[in-house]
Scaffold this active site. Structure first.
Site, PDB file in Angstrom:
ATOM      1  N   SER A 130       5.049   8.523   2.888  1.00 30.21           N
ATOM      2  CA  SER A 130       4.363   9.389   2.208  1.00 30.21           C
ATOM      3  C   SER A 130       3.150   9.744   2.700  1.00 30.21           C
ATOM      4  O   SER A 130       2.420   8.774   2.802  1.00 30.21           O
ATOM      5  CB  SER A 130       4.493   8.983   0.537  1.00 30.21           C
ATOM      6  OG  SER A 130       3.362   9.716   0.123  1.00 30.21           O
TER       7      SER A 130
ATOM      8  N   HIS B 266       7.844  12.253   2.988  1.00 32.55           N
ATOM      9  CA  HIS B 266       7.625  12.421   1.602  1.00 32.55           C
ATOM     10  C   HIS B 266       6.181  12.944   1.335  1.00 32.55           C
ATOM     11  O   HIS B 266       5.063  12.645   1.876  1.00 32.55           O
ATOM     12  CB  HIS B 266       7.877  11.127   0.719  1.00 32.55           C
ATOM     13  CG  HIS B 266       7.726  11.199  -0.432  1.00 32.55           C
ATOM     14  ND1 HIS B 266       8.781  11.311  -1.325  1.00 32.55           N
ATOM     15  CD2 HIS B 266       6.700  11.007  -1.375  1.00 32.55           C
ATOM     16  CE1 HIS B 266       8.585  11.142  -2.774  1.00 32.55           C
ATOM     17  NE2 HIS B 266       7.375  10.913  -2.738  1.00 32.55           N
TER      18      HIS B 266
ATOM     19  N   MET C 172       0.860  17.339  -6.516  1.00 25.17           N
ATOM     20  CA  MET C 172       0.525  17.031  -8.052  1.00 25.17           C
ATOM     21  C   MET C 172      -0.535  18.244  -8.446  1.00 25.17           C
ATOM     22  O   MET C 172      -1.130  18.981  -7.572  1.00 25.17           O
ATOM     23  CB  MET C 172      -0.599  15.647  -7.743  1.00 25.17           C
ATOM     24  CG  MET C 172       0.165  14.584  -7.255  1.00 25.17           C
ATOM     25  SD  MET C 172      -0.735  13.132  -7.003  1.00 25.17           S
ATOM     26  CE  MET C 172       0.182  11.850  -6.305  1.00 25.17           C
TER      27      MET C 172
ATOM     28  N   HIS D 127       8.337  16.022  -3.597  1.00 26.22           N
ATOM     29  CA  HIS D 127       8.030  15.444  -4.812  1.00 26.22           C
ATOM     30  C   HIS D 127       7.232  16.192  -5.700  1.00 26.22           C
ATOM     31  O   HIS D 127       5.909  16.051  -5.462  1.00 26.22           O
ATOM     32  CB  HIS D 127       7.567  14.120  -4.663  1.00 26.22           C
ATOM     33  CG  HIS D 127       7.655  13.363  -5.937  1.00 26.22           C
ATOM     34  ND1 HIS D 127       7.140  12.008  -5.903  1.00 26.22           N
ATOM     35  CD2 HIS D 127       7.859  13.398  -7.152  1.00 26.22           C
ATOM     36  CE1 HIS D 127       7.037  11.555  -7.275  1.00 26.22           C
ATOM     37  NE2 HIS D 127       7.683  12.410  -7.895  1.00 26.22           N
TER      38      HIS D 127
ATOM     39  N   MET E  48       5.285  16.694  -8.911  1.00 24.26           N
ATOM     40  CA  MET E  48       4.674  16.193 -10.027  1.00 24.26           C
ATOM     41  C   MET E  48       3.937  17.339 -10.637  1.00 24.26           C
ATOM     42  O   MET E  48       2.580  17.177 -10.676  1.00 24.26           O
ATOM     43  CB  MET E  48       3.971  14.877  -9.583  1.00 24.26           C
ATOM     44  CG  MET E  48       4.809  13.933  -9.162  1.00 24.26           C
ATOM     45  SD  MET E  48       3.806  12.473  -8.281  1.00 24.26           S
ATOM     46  CE  MET E  48       4.058  13.385  -6.684  1.00 24.26           C
TER      47      MET E  48
ATOM     48  N   MET F 187      10.789   6.153 -10.103  1.00 24.09           N
ATOM     49  CA  MET F 187       9.181   5.901  -9.834  1.00 24.09           C
ATOM     50  C   MET F 187       9.039   4.358 -10.075  1.00 24.09           C
ATOM     51  O   MET F 187       9.467   3.956 -11.245  1.00 24.09           O
ATOM     52  CB  MET F 187       8.345   6.788 -10.580  1.00 24.09           C
ATOM     53  CG  MET F 187       8.338   8.137 -10.365  1.00 24.09           C
ATOM     54  SD  MET F 187       7.664   8.393  -8.680  1.00 24.09           S
ATOM     55  CE  MET F 187       6.256   7.706  -8.495  1.00 24.09           C
TER      56      MET F 187
ATOM     57  N   GLY G 244       0.992   9.531  -9.617  1.00 27.13           N
ATOM     58  CA  GLY G 244      -0.671  10.073  -9.738  1.00 27.13           C
ATOM     59  C   GLY G 244      -1.490   9.497  -8.468  1.00 27.13           C
ATOM     60  O   GLY G 244      -2.290  10.313  -7.937  1.00 27.13           O
ATOM     61  N   PHE G 245      -1.111   8.430  -8.085  1.00 20.62           N
ATOM     62  CA  PHE G 245      -1.855   7.813  -6.803  1.00 20.62           C
ATOM     63  C   PHE G 245      -1.073   6.921  -6.031  1.00 20.62           C
ATOM     64  O   PHE G 245      -0.299   6.481  -6.488  1.00 20.62           O
ATOM     65  CB  PHE G 245      -3.140   6.968  -7.380  1.00 20.62           C
ATOM     66  CG  PHE G 245      -3.889   7.857  -8.523  1.00 20.62           C
ATOM     67  CD1 PHE G 245      -4.851   8.572  -8.139  1.00 20.62           C
ATOM     68  CD2 PHE G 245      -3.578   7.721  -9.925  1.00 20.62           C
ATOM     69  CE1 PHE G 245      -5.787   9.417  -9.062  1.00 20.62           C
ATOM     70  CE2 PHE G 245      -4.539   8.490 -10.821  1.00 20.62           C
ATOM     71  CZ  PHE G 245      -5.613   9.481 -10.451  1.00 20.62           C
ATOM     72  N   GLY G 246      -1.695   6.730  -4.812  1.00 19.64           N
ATOM     73  CA  GLY G 246      -1.043   5.867  -3.878  1.00 19.64           C
ATOM     74  C   GLY G 246      -1.762   4.612  -3.981  1.00 19.64           C
ATOM     75  O   GLY G 246      -2.753   4.436  -4.992  1.00 19.64           O
ATOM     76  N   GLY G 247      -1.264   3.624  -3.469  1.00 15.27           N
ATOM     77  CA  GLY G 247      -1.729   2.366  -3.574  1.00 15.27           C
ATOM     78  C   GLY G 247      -1.609   1.416  -4.783  1.00 15.27           C
ATOM     79  O   GLY G 247      -2.502   0.482  -4.938  1.00 15.27           O
TER      80      GLY G 247
ATOM     81  N   GLY H 101       6.806   4.128  -4.936  1.00 15.65           N
ATOM     82  CA  GLY H 101       5.362   3.381  -5.462  1.00 15.65           C
ATOM     83  C   GLY H 101       5.262   1.937  -5.234  1.00 15.65           C
ATOM     84  O   GLY H 101       6.389   1.324  -5.990  1.00 15.65           O
ATOM     85  N   GLY H 102       4.459   1.543  -4.578  1.00 13.41           N
ATOM     86  CA  GLY H 102       3.979   0.117  -4.305  1.00 13.41           C
ATOM     87  C   GLY H 102       5.055  -0.558  -3.753  1.00 13.41           C
ATOM     88  O   GLY H 102       5.152  -1.955  -3.763  1.00 13.41           O
TER      89      GLY H 102
ATOM     90  N   GLY I 252       3.785   4.770   1.156  1.00 13.70           N
ATOM     91  CA  GLY I 252       2.537   5.525   1.531  1.00 13.70           C
ATOM     92  C   GLY I 252       1.571   4.585   1.956  1.00 13.70           C
ATOM     93  O   GLY I 252       1.273   4.400   3.324  1.00 13.70           O
ATOM     94  N   SER I 253       0.565   3.973   1.341  1.00 13.45           N
ATOM     95  CA  SER I 253      -0.139   3.049   1.663  1.00 13.45           C
ATOM     96  C   SER I 253       0.236   1.789   2.684  1.00 13.45           C
ATOM     97  O   SER I 253      -0.796   1.522   3.596  1.00 13.45           O
ATOM     98  CB  SER I 253      -1.128   2.514   0.491  1.00 13.45           C
ATOM     99  OG  SER I 253      -0.163   1.772  -0.406  1.00 13.45           O
TER     100      SER I 253
HETATM  101  C1  DX5 Z   1       2.531   8.204  -6.327  1.00 11.04           C
HETATM  102  C2  DX5 Z   1       3.407   8.967  -5.133  1.00 11.04           C
HETATM  103  C3  DX5 Z   1       3.955   8.191  -4.080  1.00 11.04           C
HETATM  104  C4  DX5 Z   1       2.812   7.507  -3.438  1.00 11.04           C
HETATM  105  C5  DX5 Z   1       3.285   6.334  -3.181  1.00 11.04           C
HETATM  106  O1  DX5 Z   1       2.505   9.003  -7.492  1.00 11.04           O
HETATM  107  O2  DX5 Z   1       4.431   9.692  -5.841  1.00 11.04           O
HETATM  108  O3  DX5 Z   1       4.725   8.856  -3.295  1.00 11.04           O
HETATM  109  O4  DX5 Z   1       2.474   8.093  -2.101  1.00 11.04           O
HETATM  110  O5  DX5 Z   1       2.394   5.685  -2.615  1.00 11.04           O
HETATM  111  P1  DX5 Z   1       2.441   4.044  -2.252  1.00 11.04           P
HETATM  112  O6  DX5 Z   1       3.269   3.598  -1.423  1.00 11.04           O
HETATM  113  O7  DX5 Z   1       0.844   3.489  -1.735  1.00 11.04           O
HETATM  114  O8  DX5 Z   1       2.579   3.347  -3.636  1.00 11.04           O
HETATM  115 ZN    ZN Z   2       5.979  10.457  -4.349  1.00 15.83          ZN
END
Ligand code: DX5
Ligand code: ZN
Length: 231
Positions: free
Chosen positions: A14, A39, A43, A72, A74, A143, A148-151, A182-183, A203-204
């Site tokens: 992502s 990905h 948002m 994706h 959102m 999910m 809403g956020f990475g990490g 996510g995570g 992602g992160s």
């Molecule tokens: C969160 C996003 C994810 C995000 C995941 O709302 O939909 O795609 O990039 O990031 P990580 O892998 O850091 O949780």
């Molecule tokens: Zn996503």
């Protein structure tokens, strides 16, 4: 459009956690590591408390890579923007059940534009709400954080949901990939794959690591080994 890798395990980076000033370089790095999908998190600051990218950025990414683009959404009222995202180059588009009062129609709209249609559930949304659209969807995204956020930290209760969907698709004889978002990191990846996940968004754990390509390669090894011992 045949994707050709339905139920295989895929690591799907992502870009939310990538360095956007060096995006093409970041994408080329994971592409070289052998991933097949990217990905892209869209948002709107309404469905989720963050704002990211729109169709113009997707169109630029389309020109920079041959990877399948997994968009994706959102956003509220996703049906208003689906055509623009497919036009921009999305190969797969997923919409949240929570944003779609006419979910089956919205999935058909995505497919009608020539893309694969995914349906997404937030961690607190029960699987039973998909009962009547499973046949219409090309994949399901579960999910494992509140979007809403990475990490953020993986919510372990989602493992049971992955297992339940894995059993359900088997029972119905559906080739329905399960994507998890996510995570996810090197420590929880094996358990997630063993529960039945196919496409693993990261992602992160990828873009905040020192060497994104090496991390992807390591995650692919962990995921492949875990498929051998699926429950
Ligand atoms: C969160 C996003 C994810 C995000 C995941 O709302 O939909 O795609 O990039 O990031 P990580 O892998 O850091 O949780
Ligand atoms: Zn996503």
């Amino acid at each position: 459009m045949a994707l050709g890798f339905g139920l295989m395990v895929e690591i799907v980076p992502s870009i939310l956690s990538a360095d956007f000033a060096r995006l093409a370089e970041e994408i080329a790095g994971v592409e070289k590591a052998g991933v097949r999908m990217l990905h892209l998190d869209v948002m709107d600051g309404r469905f989720v408390p963050n704002i990211t990218i729109g169709p113009p950025v997707v169109a630029c990414i389309r020109k920079a890579t041959r990877l399948k683009l997994d968009v994706h959404l959102m956003i509220v009222e996703p049906e208003r923007y689906i055509d623009a995202f497919v036009e921009a180059g999305a190969d797969l588009v997923s919409v949240h059940q929570e944003t779609c009062p006419h979910l089956e129609r919205t999935l058909r709209q995505i497919q009608g534009r020539g893309a694969k249609a995914g349906v997404v559930l937030n961690p607190a949304t029960p699987l039973c709400l998909l009962e009547h659209v499973l046949e219409a969807a090309d994949y399901v995204l579960l999910m494992s954080v509140n979007p809403g956020f990475g990490g953020q930290k993986f919510i372990p209760q989602v493992l049971g949901k992955i297992r339940a969907l894995h059993e359900k698709r088997h029972e119905l004889g559906l080739d329905l990939p399960i994507e998890v978002d996510g995570g996810v990191n090197q420590d929880n990846l094996a358990e997630i794959v063993r529960a039945g996940a196919n496409w693993i968004v990261a992602g992160s754990s990828v873009f905040h690591s020192r060497d994104a390509a090496a991390t992807v390669a390591q995650m692919r090894r962990i995921a492949t080994a875990a498929t051998a011992v699926r429950v």
